[in-house]
Design a protein around this motif. Structure first.
Motif, PDB file in Angstrom:
ATOM      1  N   ALA A 205       0.911  -1.109   0.083  1.00 15.90           N
ATOM      2  CA  ALA A 205       0.107   0.074  -0.033  1.00 15.90           C
ATOM      3  C   ALA A 205       0.901   1.211   0.003  1.00 15.90           C
ATOM      4  O   ALA A 205       0.620   2.190  -0.731  1.00 15.90           O
ATOM      5  CB  ALA A 205      -0.937  -0.106   1.184  1.00 15.90           C
ATOM      6  N   GLY A 206       1.978   1.101   0.545  1.00 17.07           N
ATOM      7  CA  GLY A 206       3.026   2.316   0.999  1.00 17.07           C
ATOM      8  C   GLY A 206       3.482   2.910  -0.582  1.00 17.07           C
ATOM      9  O   GLY A 206       3.793   3.878  -1.139  1.00 17.07           O
TER      10      GLY A 206
ATOM     11  N   ILE B  73       2.354   1.853  -3.723  1.00 24.41           N
ATOM     12  CA  ILE B  73       1.139   2.262  -4.389  1.00 24.41           C
ATOM     13  C   ILE B  73       0.851   3.922  -4.199  1.00 24.41           C
ATOM     14  O   ILE B  73       0.556   4.648  -4.924  1.00 24.41           O
ATOM     15  CB  ILE B  73      -0.134   1.485  -4.271  1.00 24.41           C
ATOM     16  N   ALA B  74       1.023   4.322  -2.763  1.00 24.77           N
ATOM     17  CA  ALA B  74       1.009   5.653  -2.372  1.00 24.77           C
ATOM     18  C   ALA B  74       1.933   6.319  -2.924  1.00 24.77           C
ATOM     19  O   ALA B  74       1.661   7.600  -3.413  1.00 24.77           O
ATOM     20  CB  ALA B  74       0.646   5.699  -1.005  1.00 24.77           C
ATOM     21  N   LEU B  75       3.010   5.925  -2.772  1.00 29.13           N
ATOM     22  CA  LEU B  75       4.371   6.749  -3.356  1.00 29.13           C
ATOM     23  C   LEU B  75       3.979   7.050  -5.099  1.00 29.13           C
ATOM     24  O   LEU B  75       4.364   8.064  -5.366  1.00 29.13           O
ATOM     25  CB  LEU B  75       5.621   6.114  -2.966  1.00 29.13           C
TER      26      LEU B  75
ATOM     27  N   ASP C 213       1.205   6.835  -6.554  1.00 29.45           N
ATOM     28  CA  ASP C 213      -0.116   7.808  -6.567  1.00 29.45           C
ATOM     29  C   ASP C 213       0.515   9.237  -6.250  1.00 29.45           C
ATOM     30  O   ASP C 213      -0.113   9.972  -7.152  1.00 29.45           O
ATOM     31  CB  ASP C 213      -1.086   7.481  -5.676  1.00 29.45           C
ATOM     32  N   LEU C 214       1.436   9.468  -5.298  1.00 39.86           N
ATOM     33  CA  LEU C 214       1.727  10.839  -5.122  1.00 39.86           C
ATOM     34  C   LEU C 214       2.760  11.284  -6.519  1.00 39.86           C
ATOM     35  O   LEU C 214       2.594  12.584  -6.640  1.00 39.86           O
ATOM     36  CB  LEU C 214       2.648  11.089  -3.784  1.00 39.86           C
TER      37      LEU C 214
ATOM     38  N   ARG D 143      -0.279  11.678  -9.576  1.00 37.86           N
ATOM     39  CA  ARG D 143      -1.601  12.684  -9.006  1.00 37.86           C
ATOM     40  C   ARG D 143      -0.829  13.916  -8.523  1.00 37.86           C
ATOM     41  O   ARG D 143      -0.629  13.354  -7.205  1.00 37.86           O
ATOM     42  CB  ARG D 143      -2.692  12.106  -8.537  1.00 37.86           C
TER      43      ARG D 143
ATOM     44  N   PHE E 129      -0.554  15.877  -5.739  1.00 35.68           N
ATOM     45  CA  PHE E 129      -1.418  16.144  -4.506  1.00 35.68           C
ATOM     46  C   PHE E 129      -2.491  17.110  -4.371  1.00 35.68           C
ATOM     47  O   PHE E 129      -3.665  16.917  -3.916  1.00 35.68           O
ATOM     48  CB  PHE E 129      -0.497  16.330  -3.079  1.00 35.68           C
ATOM     49  N   GLN E 130      -2.057  18.399  -4.604  1.00 33.91           N
ATOM     50  CA  GLN E 130      -3.023  19.433  -4.390  1.00 33.91           C
ATOM     51  C   GLN E 130      -3.222  20.005  -6.061  1.00 33.91           C
ATOM     52  O   GLN E 130      -2.389  21.197  -6.161  1.00 33.91           O
ATOM     53  CB  GLN E 130      -2.652  20.492  -3.463  1.00 33.91           C
TER      54      GLN E 130
ATOM     55  N   ARG F 285      -2.908  26.634  -6.965  1.00 30.24           N
ATOM     56  CA  ARG F 285      -4.283  27.331  -6.570  1.00 30.24           C
ATOM     57  C   ARG F 285      -4.152  28.799  -6.591  1.00 30.24           C
ATOM     58  O   ARG F 285      -3.049  29.469  -6.222  1.00 30.24           O
ATOM     59  CB  ARG F 285      -4.447  26.907  -5.164  1.00 30.24           C
TER      60      ARG F 285
ATOM     61  N   ASP G   6      -6.405  15.788  -0.219  1.00 27.91           N
ATOM     62  CA  ASP G   6      -5.957  17.302   0.619  1.00 27.91           C
ATOM     63  C   ASP G   6      -7.042  17.456   1.641  1.00 27.91           C
ATOM     64  O   ASP G   6      -6.807  17.937   2.748  1.00 27.91           O
ATOM     65  CB  ASP G   6      -5.795  18.296  -0.316  1.00 27.91           C
TER      66      ASP G   6
ATOM     67  N   PHE H 293       1.929  11.953   2.638  1.00 25.32           N
ATOM     68  CA  PHE H 293       1.970  10.579   2.345  1.00 25.32           C
ATOM     69  C   PHE H 293       0.900   9.983   3.380  1.00 25.32           C
ATOM     70  O   PHE H 293       0.290   8.970   2.706  1.00 25.32           O
ATOM     71  CB  PHE H 293       3.213  10.165   3.051  1.00 25.32           C
TER      72      PHE H 293
ATOM     73  N   VAL I 109      -2.308   9.528   1.579  1.00 22.11           N
ATOM     74  CA  VAL I 109      -2.677   9.081   0.543  1.00 22.11           C
ATOM     75  C   VAL I 109      -2.506   7.424   0.921  1.00 22.11           C
ATOM     76  O   VAL I 109      -3.166   6.496   0.352  1.00 22.11           O
ATOM     77  CB  VAL I 109      -1.802   9.329  -0.769  1.00 22.11           C
ATOM     78  N   ALA I 110      -1.405   7.306   1.801  1.00 23.25           N
ATOM     79  CA  ALA I 110      -1.173   5.888   2.144  1.00 23.25           C
ATOM     80  C   ALA I 110      -2.309   5.122   2.889  1.00 23.25           C
ATOM     81  O   ALA I 110      -2.481   3.993   2.830  1.00 23.25           O
ATOM     82  CB  ALA I 110       0.308   5.952   2.683  1.00 23.25           C
TER      83      ALA I 110
ATOM     84  N   TRP J  91      -5.041   3.992   0.786  1.00 28.32           N
ATOM     85  CA  TRP J  91      -4.276   2.689  -0.083  1.00 28.32           C
ATOM     86  C   TRP J  91      -4.443   1.599   0.727  1.00 28.32           C
ATOM     87  O   TRP J  91      -4.517   0.615   0.113  1.00 28.32           O
ATOM     88  CB  TRP J  91      -3.227   3.217  -0.903  1.00 28.32           C
ATOM     89  N   ALA J  92      -3.844   1.903   1.995  1.00 29.80           N
ATOM     90  CA  ALA J  92      -3.870   0.531   2.787  1.00 29.80           C
ATOM     91  C   ALA J  92      -5.164   0.050   3.206  1.00 29.80           C
ATOM     92  O   ALA J  92      -5.191  -1.287   3.219  1.00 29.80           O
ATOM     93  CB  ALA J  92      -3.148   0.973   4.042  1.00 29.80           C
TER      94      ALA J  92
ATOM     95  N   VAL K 156      -6.132  -1.858  -0.273  1.00 20.11           N
ATOM     96  CA  VAL K 156      -5.525  -3.158  -0.339  1.00 20.11           C
ATOM     97  C   VAL K 156      -5.601  -4.031   0.398  1.00 20.11           C
ATOM     98  O   VAL K 156      -6.041  -5.577   0.093  1.00 20.11           O
ATOM     99  CB  VAL K 156      -3.829  -2.722  -0.569  1.00 20.11           C
TER     100      VAL K 156
END
Lengths: 204, 199
Positions: A32-33, A35-37, A39-40, A43, A45-46, A91, B77, B100, B103-104, B107-108, B111
């Motif tokens: 999951a971590g 995938i999050a990296l 994703d960051l 996409r 983030f802001q 923004r 956000d 992080f 988002v993490a 996702w956790a 998953v």
């Protein structure tokens, strides 16, 4: 392993817990971590709140504390443009001077994203209240439904100032609802009131 | 190879002597109830986790696409703003850590929830789910104890699932209950229909 008296031999589930269970659990969280990296990276983030941006009056306007020079709500944007500040995250943000210029020229409608009691205690004259919670579960605020907040006008959203996030969240939601020219007044009520500018209080 | 008792074929007698018709039927029904019950819990908890994570990732609202009205998808956000209000020691001053986490964590949930629902490494996925829900429950409890106001759960994005109103004991109990149900899978196994019975 069956427990004593377990005639059906339903078994002891816990006895079957694999030794590698903690490692597998960590592996799932690590996946999951990762995938999050990704994703960051993929996409932003802001992402910007979008839209064409608020068009500022040319040259701005001198600060004033005269309530009589308040805005004409809903005034359409004329063909004038001016300096527009874009934060690193894309923004559109306004300084106190820029927000005041829009206020004095009547070129924007102001949205107060603070709590009801704060809104009643003091606000920018003519502002409508709209907090992030008003958009919860897909709701649409009354000011949007009724057309009190016009989609073709400049909309300036503010909250308490400082580190508050409510104005950014409301601005984003308004953009999603089709408002094209939405900006965030970062200084918010804190900067406005500290400058001794026009204010109104009580129920709208 | 180890076999999860709850997944054992219903037709295979175990325990009582073969030929004891009544006991055999009783055991068969017990296994069926246990197997399907555990599977239902596993799928329900996994599905809830996937939903909770999806609603916080800012992905397109499939409910709108299906013409069923918005579910209340929250953007990362916005979730980050909610996390900040929990005042986790050391986190609010660490911008990248906040991003992080925003988002993490979803996702956790997605998953681990998907793996639990499908039965892939079901016990490990269930342990991850139980751990996360336990941490969330503890975090909410901490907010309540510290008297921090104006905090939203955002556990399921903007969707108010089971618990309405401000953050309170209901949210702690709900998350603890989900953690408890996930622990059932850890202890008793995944039940029927799991794609992978190990782990």
């Amino acid at each position: 392993m069956n427990s004593p008296g377990d005639a059906c031999g339903s078994g002891c589930g816990a006895c079957g817990v694999p030794i590698g269970l903690p490692m597998r659990t960590l592996a799932i969280l690590a996946l999951a971590g990762v995938i999050a990296l990704v994703d960051l990276q993929v996409r932003p983030f802001q992402a910007g709140i979008g839209g064409a941006g608020v068009v500022l009056p040319a040259g701005g306007a001198a600060p004033t504390a005269d309530p009589a020079s308040g805005p004409s709500p809903g005034a359409p944007v004329a063909g004038v443009s001016g300096p527009e500040t874009e934060a690193p995250d894309g923004r559109t943000t306004l300084s106190l001077e820029q927000a005041l210029a829009l206020y004095n020229e009547g070129l924007a409608q102001f949205v107060d994203a603070r709590a009801p009691d704060e809104f009643a205690a003091g606000r920018i004259p003519g502002a409508v209240r709209m907090s992030p919670e008003d958009f919860a579960s897909g709701q649409v605020p009354e000011a949007v439904l009724s057309g009190a907040l016009r989609r073709d006008s400049n909309v300036v959203v503010y909250c308490g100032g400082g580190a508050c996030d409510a104005s950014k969240l409301v601005a984003r939601r308004l953009t999603e609802l089709g408002y094209q020219n939405v900006a965030v007044f970062l200084g918010g009520w804190g900067a406005w009131s500290s400058a001794g500018l026009a204010a109104e209080e009580g129920a709208p | 190879m180890r076999t999860d008792p709850s997944n054992a074929p219903a037709s295979r007698p175990a325990g009582p002597a073969a030929g004891d018709g009544f006991s055999h039927l009783r055991c068969r029904s017990q296994r069926l109830v246990r197997g399907y019950g555990l599977a239902a819990v596993r799928v329900a908890v996994g599905g809830l986790m996937v939903l909770g994570g999806y609603l916080k990732l800012g992905l397109p609202d499939v409910s709108v696409a299906l013409g069923m009205g918005p579910l209340g998808v929250m953007r990362p956000d916005e979730f980050m703003a909610a996390i900040k209000k929990f005042h986790v020691p050391g986190l609010n001053g660490w911008a990248w850590g906040l991003e992080f986490a925003a988002v993490a964590v979803p996702w956790a949930e997605v998953v681990a929830g998907a793996m639990l629902a499908l039965g892939l490494w079901p016990r490990a996925a269930a342990l991850a789910v139980a751990g996360m829900m336990g941490v969330f429950a503890a975090g909410i409890l901490s907010v309540l104890v510290r008297g921090i106001e104006d905090v939203s759960c955002t556990c399921f994005g903007s969707l108010k699932l089971i618990c309405q109103g401000p953050l309170g004991a209901c949210h702690v109990a709900r998350n603890a209950a989900i953690a408890g149900l996930a622990l059932l899978t850890v202890v008793l196994g995944p039940g029927r229909g799991a794609l992978g019975r190990r782990g």
